[in-house]
Design an enzyme around this catalytic site. Structure first.
Site: not given
Ligand code: ZN
Length: 384
Positions: A202-203, A279, A206
């Site tokens: 996930h990170e 988000d 980003h």
């Molecule tokens: Zn996120």
């Protein structure tokens, strides 16, 4: 110099507050020239006749007394009245008429020079190591106000003491800033291995998409250490310079970065999770602003079709919008918001798929080291 808080005037007993106002002004006049400062003026100065109850009666009497004292001034009586509030919108109109509080000084969040000066004040009585770069810290803290900056330096001092340092080292300041922005580390919160892997994807998503888009703010840090309330990891982006205007391209890139977390989970774990809730909230709010306030949608066009909610605080929460238009407009807004989000997700997916090998390297590095700073990330991601 007399200083008093507005709430000191407010009592359950009717008449006490008004008497206090009278006493304060009598005393000030005997000591003139002098300055009377009332903090939190909204405690007494709120719009009259809005709510009912004993406290309200008392407050109105106090306010009336205050208003009549301010009228009774000889032009040269030498008493200067100052007051502060962070809720100017609730004040009674009569307080703001000429002759009363007729000059208003708005204290906005400081710019970079302002932040540097504030940091210098708070660093003065602390044993700072010569390596601490306050200018860099001022650059890294856009949007922070005096209290946040003081808090960051206090945290740095606490960390330095806890770590047994003689002076506050640059690393203490860095970690303190992270604590202030993202909350304290919570190493006690153990993630299972599959969860950790998911957070890393996930990170990593980003971070990779943010570094692949020219108009997105550069990544300063990406981490999969749980922090504060609920955050299982985070990607910290900071603008290069103080930003007052955002272009459409920048906002679209921001949406793309926000949606990259979930898209990356999908790619790496084959299944989506609840991890994207913040988000999605931010992205939806931003897309709605673009459509309703900034006139950035071709279909809805230029008419503004939402109002920002009456700000309770000067620093409004993002995206608190009240839709203001016909049903047809409301439906168009929904369609346009959806389209902006879908397009942003499409771009995020495209970048992640195209640079999948790089993404996997970022994920591996996160799983191994847990935190990457901007330079370490740039080394893995390479030139765009
Ligand atoms: Zn996120």
């Amino acid at each position: 110099f007399y200083s008093i808080s507005g709430s000191d005037f407010v009592e359950m007993f009717v008449g006490v507050g008004a008497a206090r106002v009278r006493d304060l002004f009598r005393e000030a006049q005997t000591k003139a020239p002098c300055i009377v400062f009332i903090d939190e003026i909204d405690a007494v100065g709120r719009q009259r006749g809005v709510s009912l109850g004993v406290v309200n009666d008392e407050r109105e009497q106090t306010l009336n007394q205050l208003l009549s004292e301010m009228d009774g001034f000889e032009p040269n009586s030498g008493v200067v009245l100052l007051a502060a509030t962070n809720r100017p919108e609730v004040l009674d109109r009569a307080l703001l008429r000429p002759g009363r509080f007729d000059r208003q000084v708005v204290l906005d969040a400081p710019d970079r020079t302002g932040r540097l000066e504030i940091l210098k004040v708070h660093a003065r009585d602390k044993p700072m190591d010569a390596g601490v770069d306050l200018d860099a810290l001022a650059r890294a803290t856009p949007g922070m106000v005096g209290a946040d900056l003081a808090n960051a330096l206090n945290e740095a001092a606490l960390l330095a003491a806890r770590r047994g340092h003689e002076r506050i080292l640059p690393a203490d300041v860095d970690d303190a800033l992270e604590r202030v922005v993202a909350g304290p580390e919570r190493r006690s919160r153990r993630l299972s291995d599959p969860e950790k892997r998911r957070v890393a994807w996930h990170e990593g998503g980003h971070a990779l998409v943010a570094s692949s888009l020219p108009a997105a703010d550069p990544v300063r840090k990406v981490s999969i250490v749980p922090r504060g309330r609920g955050a299982l990891g985070y990607t910290m982006q900071l603008p290069r310079e103080e930003v007052l205007l955002r272009t459409r391209a920048e906002l679209e890139d921001r949406l793309t970065v926000l949606l990259a977390g979930r898209s990356s989970e999908e790619l790496g774990c084959g299944e989506i999770s609840t991890g994207a809730v913040d988000d999605l909230q931010q992205a939806t709010a931003l897309a709605r602003q673009m459509v309703c306030l900034f006139g950035m949608s071709e279909d809805v066009g230029l008419p503004q079709c939402a109002r920002e909610m009456e700000g309770v605080f000067l620093r409004r929460e993002d995206g608190a919008l009240l839709l203001d238009g016909s049903e047809v407009t409301a439906r168009r807004v929904d369609v346009e918001v959806r389209r902006l989000l879908d397009e942003a997700r499409g771009r995020a997916r495209e970048i992640l798929a195209r640079r999948r090998d790089v993404l996997e390297r970022v994920v591996d590095a996160l799983l191994e080291r847990e935190t990457l700073d901007g330079d370490e990330l740039a080394e893995i991601v390479g030139e765009v």
